[in-house]
Design an enzyme around this catalytic site. Sequence first.
Site, PDB file in Angstrom:
ATOM      1  N   ASN A 145      39.499  25.064  15.286  1.00 40.40           N
ATOM      2  CA  ASN A 145      38.684  25.390  16.455  1.00 40.40           C
ATOM      3  C   ASN A 145      37.882  24.140  16.831  1.00 40.40           C
ATOM      4  OD1 ASN A 145      36.888  26.400  18.349  1.00 40.40           O
ATOM      5  ND2 ASN A 145      35.629  27.485  16.840  1.00 40.40           N
ATOM      6  N   LYS A 174      36.008  23.688  19.339  1.00 38.99           N
ATOM      7  CA  LYS A 174      34.782  24.004  20.090  1.00 38.99           C
ATOM      8  C   LYS A 174      34.719  23.124  21.358  1.00 38.99           C
ATOM      9  CE  LYS A 174      32.726  25.202  15.737  1.00 38.99           C
ATOM     10  NZ  LYS A 174      31.547  25.627  15.032  1.00 38.99           N
ATOM     11  N   HIS A 181      33.896  34.661  18.446  1.00 39.18           N
ATOM     12  CA  HIS A 181      33.310  33.646  17.566  1.00 39.18           C
ATOM     13  C   HIS A 181      31.785  33.839  17.559  1.00 39.18           C
ATOM     14  CE1 HIS A 181      32.003  29.774  16.005  1.00 39.18           C
ATOM     15  NE2 HIS A 181      33.232  29.652  15.498  1.00 39.18           N
ATOM     16  N   GLU A 201      29.466  31.892  17.861  1.00 37.33           N
ATOM     17  CA  GLU A 201      28.755  31.144  18.915  1.00 37.33           C
ATOM     18  C   GLU A 201      28.847  31.886  20.255  1.00 37.33           C
ATOM     19  OE1 GLU A 201      30.719  27.429  18.080  1.00 37.33           O
ATOM     20  OE2 GLU A 201      29.662  27.361  16.167  1.00 37.33           O
ATOM     21  N   GLU A 217      33.931  34.820   8.998  1.00 38.78           N
ATOM     22  CA  GLU A 217      33.142  33.589   9.049  1.00 38.78           C
ATOM     23  C   GLU A 217      31.660  33.913   8.862  1.00 38.78           C
ATOM     24  OE1 GLU A 217      35.296  30.337  11.402  1.00 38.78           O
ATOM     25  OE2 GLU A 217      34.235  31.569  12.851  1.00 38.78           O
ATOM     26  N   GLY A 275      29.373  25.300  10.191  1.00 35.14           N
ATOM     27  CA  GLY A 275      28.806  24.019  10.616  1.00 35.14           C
ATOM     28  C   GLY A 275      27.617  23.562   9.783  1.00 35.14           C
ATOM     29  N   SER A 288      32.715  25.830   7.050  1.00 32.53           N
ATOM     30  CA  SER A 288      32.677  24.576   6.288  1.00 32.53           C
ATOM     31  C   SER A 288      33.889  24.387   5.371  1.00 32.53           C
ATOM     32  CB  SER A 288      31.363  24.471   5.498  1.00 32.53           C
ATOM     33  OG  SER A 288      30.254  24.512   6.377  1.00 32.53           O
TER      34      SER A 288
HETATM   35  C1  PEP Z   1      34.001  27.598  13.126  1.00 30.94           C
HETATM   36  O1  PEP Z   1      33.367  27.185  14.072  1.00 30.94           O
HETATM   37  O2  PEP Z   1      34.786  28.531  13.284  1.00 30.94           O
HETATM   38  C2  PEP Z   1      33.804  26.963  11.820  1.00 30.94           C
HETATM   39  C3  PEP Z   1      34.271  27.574  10.773  1.00 30.94           C
HETATM   40  O3  PEP Z   1      33.132  25.762  11.809  1.00 30.94           O
HETATM   41  P1  PEP Z   1      32.957  24.768  10.554  1.00 30.94           P
HETATM   42  O4  PEP Z   1      34.306  24.655   9.873  1.00 30.94           O
HETATM   43  O5  PEP Z   1      32.508  23.480  11.146  1.00 30.94           O
HETATM   44  O6  PEP Z   1      31.943  25.391   9.640  1.00 30.94           O
END
Ligand code: PEP
Length: 259
Positions: A10, A12, A102, A104, A174, A180, A220
């Site tokens: 992803n 973003k 997601h 966000e 998640e 992040g 992460s």
């Molecule tokens: C995400 O945005 O779906 C995500 C898992 O981000 P990150 O891997 O940067 O934590």
Amino acid sequence: MARTPIIAGNWKMNLDHLEATHLVQKLAWTLTDLKHDYSAVEVVVVPPFTDIRSVQTLVESDELSIAYGAQDVSTHDSGAYTGEVSTAMLTKLGCSYVVVGHSERREYHGETNELVGEKAKKVLDAGMRPIMCCGEPLEVRKAGTHVEYVLDQINAMLAGLSAAEVAKSVIAYEPIWAIGTGEVATSQDAQEVCGAIRVRIAELFDQATADAVRIQYGGSVKSSNAAELMAQPDIDGALVGGASLKVDEFAKIVTYQQA
Ligand code: PEP
């Protein structure tokens, strides 16, 4: 039942269409060098809308086995919905997947579980597969009610879908506190919730559906933790944010089986 693991990047709101072409080209070369078997681990990139046409052109002209998709979609088919993109537009661009819900989108755009379920249904109706996100915030994790919280999300998101539709879908667990932040859930923490999601799907639908649905972990994920996460019985892939923007790192995550 054998489920094909799926690693999705992803991006973003990062990379313009030229950078997107570069990244996908380099990813394909790197995975060729690493002798990646796409039938063993599926690879998906999820760029911003403005990049998708360029990614499509590259994937089609070079006959790449990398799949791609979008980060969101409208629940409307067409009309006066300024700023929105329909499922028909995405299928025309050859998208196979659409990320829905997601954290966000939930945080900055007020998306609810019900809306996420509606988007997932639109995606399935259009012949694509949704990657449906769920996950708890830090305070819920600290209170120890994370499994309940995520299962409530699952109940609501899947309420309007049939067993066959759920079987084709991907669910991404998640935990918001791990996105992040560099803070990765332990593989046991991730397995606890992914396992509970699968049990809930068996209760809501049937065992065959639960056995078929792919459940990703996201938060992460890096090459140093991918193999351990992926070794868990109910984790069938990863939704990768930050690390998907670094080709070598993402390629190492994709080829976690070689670690
Ligand atoms: C995400 O945005 O779906 C995500 C898992 O981000 P990150 O891997 O940067 O934590």
